[in-house]
Design a protein around this motif. Structure first.
Motif, PDB file in Angstrom:
ATOM      1  N   GLU A   2      -2.690   8.498   2.883  1.00 39.99           N
ATOM      2  CA  GLU A   2      -1.996   9.153   1.775  1.00 39.99           C
ATOM      3  C   GLU A   2      -1.081   8.210   1.006  1.00 39.99           C
ATOM      4  O   GLU A   2      -0.915   8.342  -0.202  1.00 39.99           O
ATOM      5  CB  GLU A   2      -1.193  10.336   2.311  1.00 39.99           C
ATOM      6  N   ALA A   3      -0.484   7.241   1.672  1.00 40.70           N
ATOM      7  CA  ALA A   3       0.422   6.309   1.005  1.00 40.70           C
ATOM      8  C   ALA A   3      -0.318   5.423   0.010  1.00 40.70           C
ATOM      9  O   ALA A   3       0.272   4.859  -0.888  1.00 40.70           O
ATOM     10  CB  ALA A   3       1.154   5.455   2.031  1.00 40.70           C
ATOM     11  N   ASP A   4      -1.622   5.295   0.184  1.00 42.07           N
ATOM     12  CA  ASP A   4      -2.435   4.472  -0.714  1.00 42.07           C
ATOM     13  C   ASP A   4      -3.136   5.327  -1.761  1.00 42.07           C
ATOM     14  O   ASP A   4      -4.169   4.950  -2.292  1.00 42.07           O
ATOM     15  CB  ASP A   4      -3.468   3.672   0.090  1.00 42.07           C
ATOM     16  N   GLN A   5      -2.583   6.495  -2.070  1.00 43.11           N
ATOM     17  CA  GLN A   5      -3.212   7.375  -3.049  1.00 43.11           C
ATOM     18  C   GLN A   5      -2.235   7.747  -4.146  1.00 43.11           C
ATOM     19  O   GLN A   5      -1.050   7.951  -3.890  1.00 43.11           O
ATOM     20  CB  GLN A   5      -3.681   8.674  -2.401  1.00 43.11           C
ATOM     21  N   CYS A   6      -2.769   7.858  -5.350  1.00 45.31           N
ATOM     22  CA  CYS A   6      -1.975   8.400  -6.444  1.00 45.31           C
ATOM     23  C   CYS A   6      -1.707   9.871  -6.129  1.00 45.31           C
ATOM     24  O   CYS A   6      -2.641  10.609  -5.817  1.00 45.31           O
ATOM     25  CB  CYS A   6      -2.740   8.275  -7.763  1.00 45.31           C
ATOM     26  N   PRO A   7      -0.457  10.311  -6.183  1.00 47.74           N
ATOM     27  CA  PRO A   7      -0.162  11.711  -5.859  1.00 47.74           C
ATOM     28  C   PRO A   7      -0.738  12.694  -6.872  1.00 47.74           C
ATOM     29  O   PRO A   7      -0.925  13.862  -6.579  1.00 47.74           O
ATOM     30  CB  PRO A   7       1.360  11.765  -5.843  1.00 47.74           C
ATOM     31  N   HIS A  14      -5.083   0.903  -4.884  1.00 50.59           N
ATOM     32  CA  HIS A  14      -5.647  -0.441  -5.060  1.00 50.59           C
ATOM     33  C   HIS A  14      -6.853  -0.443  -6.005  1.00 50.59           C
ATOM     34  O   HIS A  14      -7.142  -1.450  -6.630  1.00 50.59           O
ATOM     35  CB  HIS A  14      -6.004  -1.077  -3.707  1.00 50.59           C
ATOM     36  N   GLU A  15      -7.516   0.684  -6.143  1.00 50.32           N
ATOM     37  CA  GLU A  15      -8.628   0.776  -7.093  1.00 50.32           C
ATOM     38  C   GLU A  15      -8.152   1.254  -8.461  1.00 50.32           C
ATOM     39  O   GLU A  15      -8.521   0.704  -9.488  1.00 50.32           O
ATOM     40  CB  GLU A  15      -9.693   1.740  -6.569  1.00 50.32           C
ATOM     41  N   ALA A  16      -7.329   2.293  -8.458  1.00 49.28           N
ATOM     42  CA  ALA A  16      -6.922   2.929  -9.713  1.00 49.28           C
ATOM     43  C   ALA A  16      -5.967   2.065 -10.537  1.00 49.28           C
ATOM     44  O   ALA A  16      -5.849   2.260 -11.738  1.00 49.28           O
ATOM     45  CB  ALA A  16      -6.289   4.284  -9.430  1.00 49.28           C
TER      46      ALA A  16
END
Length: 65
Positions: A2-7, A14-16
Motif C-alpha cells: 500500500e505504501a507504494d500506491q497512489c491513494p 514507481h510506475e505512475a
C-alpha cells in the motif's frame, strides 16, 4: 504494498510517477446514476437553505419489490 500506491488511483508510485510513462495511461469517465441522484438531492436541499449537518443519504432503486 500500500505504501507504494497512489491513494487516489491505486497505481504503483514507481510506475505512475516515471516520466517515461507520462502517456501510458488512459482514463474514462463513468457516471454512477445512484451517486448523481444523491448529489442532486443534496444540492437541492442546500439551495433551499437546508443544513447538511448530520445529513445522510439513503439511496434506493425504484421498482424493487
Amino acid at each position: 504494498m500500500e505504501a507504494d500506491q497512489c491513494p487516489e488511483c491505486g497505481q504503483p508510485w514507481h510506475e505512475a510517477t516515471n516520466p517515461d510513462h507520462e502517456f501510458a495511461y488512459s482514463a474514462k469517465l463513468i457516471m454512477c446514476h445512484a451517486c448523481a441522484t444523491s448529489a442532486k438531492t443534496v444540492r437541492a436541499h442546500q439551495d433551499g437553505r437546508g443544513s447538511t449537518d448530520g445529513l445522510h443519504v439513503h439511496i434506493e432503486k425504484r421498482g424493487r419489490g
